[in-house]
Design a protein around this motif. Structure first.
Motif, PDB file in Angstrom:
ATOM      1  N   LEU A  31       9.103 -52.511  17.360  1.00 48.23           N
ATOM      2  CA  LEU A  31      10.363 -52.992  16.778  1.00 48.23           C
ATOM      3  C   LEU A  31      11.268 -53.661  17.799  1.00 48.23           C
ATOM      4  CD1 LEU A  31      11.248 -50.051  14.344  1.00 48.23           C
ATOM      5  CD2 LEU A  31       9.942 -52.132  13.898  1.00 48.23           C
ATOM      6  N   ARG A  32      11.028 -53.380  19.082  1.00 45.32           N
ATOM      7  CA  ARG A  32      11.821 -53.970  20.175  1.00 45.32           C
ATOM      8  C   ARG A  32      13.324 -53.774  19.930  1.00 45.32           C
ATOM      9  NH1 ARG A  32       8.364 -56.901  23.318  1.00 45.32           N
ATOM     10  NH2 ARG A  32       6.403 -57.551  22.355  1.00 45.32           N
ATOM     11  N   VAL A  33      13.681 -52.519  19.729  1.00 43.71           N
ATOM     12  CA  VAL A  33      15.070 -52.217  19.399  1.00 43.71           C
ATOM     13  C   VAL A  33      15.985 -52.429  20.606  1.00 43.71           C
ATOM     14  CG1 VAL A  33      14.436 -50.579  17.605  1.00 43.71           C
ATOM     15  CG2 VAL A  33      14.765 -49.761  19.944  1.00 43.71           C
ATOM     16  N   GLU A  34      17.221 -52.683  20.275  1.00 40.30           N
ATOM     17  CA  GLU A  34      18.273 -52.832  21.273  1.00 40.30           C
ATOM     18  C   GLU A  34      19.482 -52.027  20.818  1.00 40.30           C
ATOM     19  OE1 GLU A  34      19.048 -56.967  21.509  1.00 40.30           O
ATOM     20  OE2 GLU A  34      17.166 -57.457  22.552  1.00 40.30           O
ATOM     21  N   PRO A  35      20.386 -51.668  21.720  1.00 35.79           N
ATOM     22  CA  PRO A  35      21.585 -50.931  21.322  1.00 35.79           C
ATOM     23  C   PRO A  35      22.344 -51.640  20.198  1.00 35.79           C
ATOM     24  CG  PRO A  35      21.365 -50.896  23.692  1.00 35.79           C
ATOM     25  CD  PRO A  35      20.289 -51.821  23.187  1.00 35.79           C
ATOM     26  N   GLY A  36      22.766 -50.840  19.229  1.00 31.99           N
ATOM     27  CA  GLY A  36      23.463 -51.364  18.070  1.00 31.99           C
ATOM     28  C   GLY A  36      22.574 -51.638  16.885  1.00 31.99           C
ATOM     29  N   GLN A  37      21.247 -51.611  17.079  1.00 31.67           N
ATOM     30  CA  GLN A  37      20.317 -51.923  15.992  1.00 31.67           C
ATOM     31  C   GLN A  37      20.082 -50.686  15.120  1.00 31.67           C
ATOM     32  OE1 GLN A  37      16.788 -53.922  17.330  1.00 31.67           O
ATOM     33  NE2 GLN A  37      15.631 -53.470  15.447  1.00 31.67           N
ATOM     34  N   PRO A  38      20.117 -50.821  13.784  1.00 31.66           N
ATOM     35  CA  PRO A  38      19.836 -49.681  12.897  1.00 31.66           C
ATOM     36  C   PRO A  38      18.338 -49.523  12.642  1.00 31.66           C
ATOM     37  CG  PRO A  38      20.521 -51.550  11.592  1.00 31.66           C
ATOM     38  CD  PRO A  38      20.577 -52.002  13.031  1.00 31.66           C
ATOM     39  N   VAL A  39      17.895 -48.298  12.483  1.00 33.64           N
ATOM     40  CA  VAL A  39      16.511 -47.992  12.113  1.00 33.64           C
ATOM     41  C   VAL A  39      16.539 -46.911  11.023  1.00 33.64           C
ATOM     42  CG1 VAL A  39      15.535 -48.618  14.352  1.00 33.64           C
ATOM     43  CG2 VAL A  39      16.276 -46.264  13.945  1.00 33.64           C
ATOM     44  N   ARG A  40      15.511 -46.918  10.182  1.00 30.38           N
ATOM     45  CA  ARG A  40      15.419 -45.920   9.120  1.00 30.38           C
ATOM     46  C   ARG A  40      14.933 -44.590   9.694  1.00 30.38           C
ATOM     47  NH1 ARG A  40      13.594 -50.676   6.204  1.00 30.38           N
ATOM     48  NH2 ARG A  40      11.545 -50.329   7.141  1.00 30.38           N
ATOM     49  N   VAL A  41      15.604 -43.507   9.363  1.00 24.80           N
ATOM     50  CA  VAL A  41      15.238 -42.179   9.847  1.00 24.80           C
ATOM     51  C   VAL A  41      15.229 -41.198   8.684  1.00 24.80           C
ATOM     52  CG1 VAL A  41      16.142 -42.577  12.177  1.00 24.80           C
ATOM     53  CG2 VAL A  41      17.637 -41.602  10.411  1.00 24.80           C
ATOM     54  N   GLY A  42      14.620 -40.051   8.902  1.00 25.68           N
ATOM     55  CA  GLY A  42      14.618 -38.994   7.906  1.00 25.68           C
ATOM     56  C   GLY A  42      14.327 -37.657   8.554  1.00 25.68           C
ATOM     57  N   ILE A  43      14.785 -36.592   7.913  1.00 26.15           N
ATOM     58  CA  ILE A  43      14.500 -35.233   8.353  1.00 26.15           C
ATOM     59  C   ILE A  43      13.332 -34.703   7.526  1.00 26.15           C
ATOM     60  CG2 ILE A  43      15.388 -32.874   8.523  1.00 26.15           C
ATOM     61  CD1 ILE A  43      16.787 -34.634  10.457  1.00 26.15           C
ATOM     62  N   LEU A  44      12.329 -34.126   8.173  1.00 19.74           N
ATOM     63  CA  LEU A  44      11.205 -33.557   7.434  1.00 19.74           C
ATOM     64  C   LEU A  44      11.710 -32.544   6.408  1.00 19.74           C
ATOM     65  CD1 LEU A  44       8.366 -33.053  10.061  1.00 19.74           C
ATOM     66  CD2 LEU A  44       8.170 -34.228   7.864  1.00 19.74           C
ATOM     67  N   ASP A  45      11.307 -32.737   5.158  1.00 20.06           N
ATOM     68  CA  ASP A  45      11.756 -31.928   4.033  1.00 20.06           C
ATOM     69  C   ASP A  45      13.272 -31.976   3.861  1.00 20.06           C
ATOM     70  OD1 ASP A  45       9.325 -31.025   2.936  1.00 20.06           O
ATOM     71  OD2 ASP A  45       9.142 -29.522   4.504  1.00 20.06           O
ATOM     72  N   GLY A  46      13.861 -33.074   4.298  1.00 19.61           N
ATOM     73  CA  GLY A  46      15.297 -33.244   4.182  1.00 19.61           C
ATOM     74  C   GLY A  46      15.653 -34.657   3.770  1.00 19.61           C
ATOM     75  N   PRO A  47      16.891 -35.048   3.990  1.00 18.28           N
ATOM     76  CA  PRO A  47      17.353 -36.363   3.542  1.00 18.28           C
ATOM     77  C   PRO A  47      16.891 -37.497   4.458  1.00 18.28           C
ATOM     78  CG  PRO A  47      19.113 -35.220   4.656  1.00 18.28           C
ATOM     79  CD  PRO A  47      17.967 -34.249   4.579  1.00 18.28           C
ATOM     80  N   ARG A  48      16.992 -38.696   3.923  1.00 16.63           N
ATOM     81  CA  ARG A  48      16.790 -39.900   4.723  1.00 16.63           C
ATOM     82  C   ARG A  48      18.145 -40.425   5.171  1.00 16.63           C
ATOM     83  NH1 ARG A  48      12.760 -42.987   0.627  1.00 16.63           N
ATOM     84  NH2 ARG A  48      14.312 -42.144  -0.815  1.00 16.63           N
ATOM     85  N   GLY A  49      18.105 -41.376   6.089  1.00 16.68           N
ATOM     86  CA  GLY A  49      19.358 -41.938   6.558  1.00 16.68           C
ATOM     87  C   GLY A  49      19.116 -43.116   7.479  1.00 16.68           C
ATOM     88  N   VAL A  50      20.115 -43.396   8.291  1.00 20.97           N
ATOM     89  CA  VAL A  50      20.058 -44.521   9.230  1.00 20.97           C
ATOM     90  C   VAL A  50      20.445 -44.015  10.611  1.00 20.97           C
ATOM     91  CG1 VAL A  50      21.025 -46.768   9.832  1.00 20.97           C
ATOM     92  CG2 VAL A  50      20.609 -46.192   7.430  1.00 20.97           C
TER      93      VAL A  50
END
Length: 242
Positions: A31-50
């Protein structure tokens, strides 16, 4: 990796997360992320988020995460699968999780080799990362529950009702007249799909399944490998539920 999955213990109270290892490598090299860039995240057996990248340093990625208020329900399909060959089962773990099941029930059968149950592929240390891989592909957080049963008769007669107390029970059968997607559970209920070994269920097993509420469904007369049948049938049942 379309979703970065986190253990609950990895996320601080303020939503700060430090990633290293394969997930950080994916973020940095793919993804070649840089500071300030959003990525999709989630907690196992929990909610998703950013997660917003706050820093990148020496192979580690710092994220500031915010999560949705609710956790999605588990998939409405459970799978009862006669244990295939270990190398096939290893391939299937991630694909089953990506397609979406709430529970994976691995069973013995007459045409299942007994030594299949001794493989390391059935150890949580082996299959859990593969399930997580499938969830990350599908952007899901709900980890399938896994149970392993060496005695088919005991499973169906004594152990299955607590695992699947209510819902529609289906068993795959190439000779079945009803298409796999033609039967629906009542009131938005769950579906348990049983798929036999490559040699098929024997007569006793088929009759025992029928006696405990399983209804035969198929995809036509072709006899398929268990991994092909598993993927195709799960996709058909999910599509029918929608």
């Amino acid at each position: 990796m379309n979703l970065i999955l986190l253990e609950r213990s990895e996320a601080g109270a303020a939503g700060d997360v430090t990633l290293t290892g394969p997930r950080a490598v994916h973020l940095l090299r793919v993804l070649r992320v840089e500071p300030g860039q959003p990525v999709r995240v989630g907690i196992l057996d929990g909610p998703r988020g950013v997660g917003t990248v706050t820093s990148v340093d020496d192979g580690a990625v710092q994220l500031q995460c915010s999560f949705d208020g609710q956790t999605a329900p588990p998939p409405r399909v459970d799978l009862l699968l006669a244990l295939p060959r270990p190398k096939v089962m290893r391939r299937l773990w991630a694909q089953i999780a990506a397609l979406g099941v709430g529970r994976i029930i691995l069973s013995n059968a007459e045409r299942v080799e007994r030594n299949y149950f001794d493989t390391h592929v059935l150890a949580p240390a082996c299959y859990r990362p593969l399930l997580v891989e499938g969830l990350q592909q599908a952007r899901d957080t709900r980890l399938p529950r896994v149970s392993i049963h060496r005695q088919f008769k005991v499973l169906i007669e004594d152990e299955l009702d607590p695992l699947f107390p209510r819902g529609l029970r289906l068993v795959a059968d190439p000779a079945a007249a009803a298409p796999a997607g033609s039967l629906q559970p009542e009131n938005g209920g769950r579906v348990l799909l049983a798929i036999g070994p490559e040699g098929g269920w024997n007569t006793f097993e088929t009759e025992l399944l029928a006696a405990h509420g399983f209804r035969s469904v198929g995809m036509g007369p072709r006899t398929l490998r268990s991994d092909t049948a598993c993927i195709a049938l799960l996709a058909i049942v999910h599509a029918a539920l929608k």
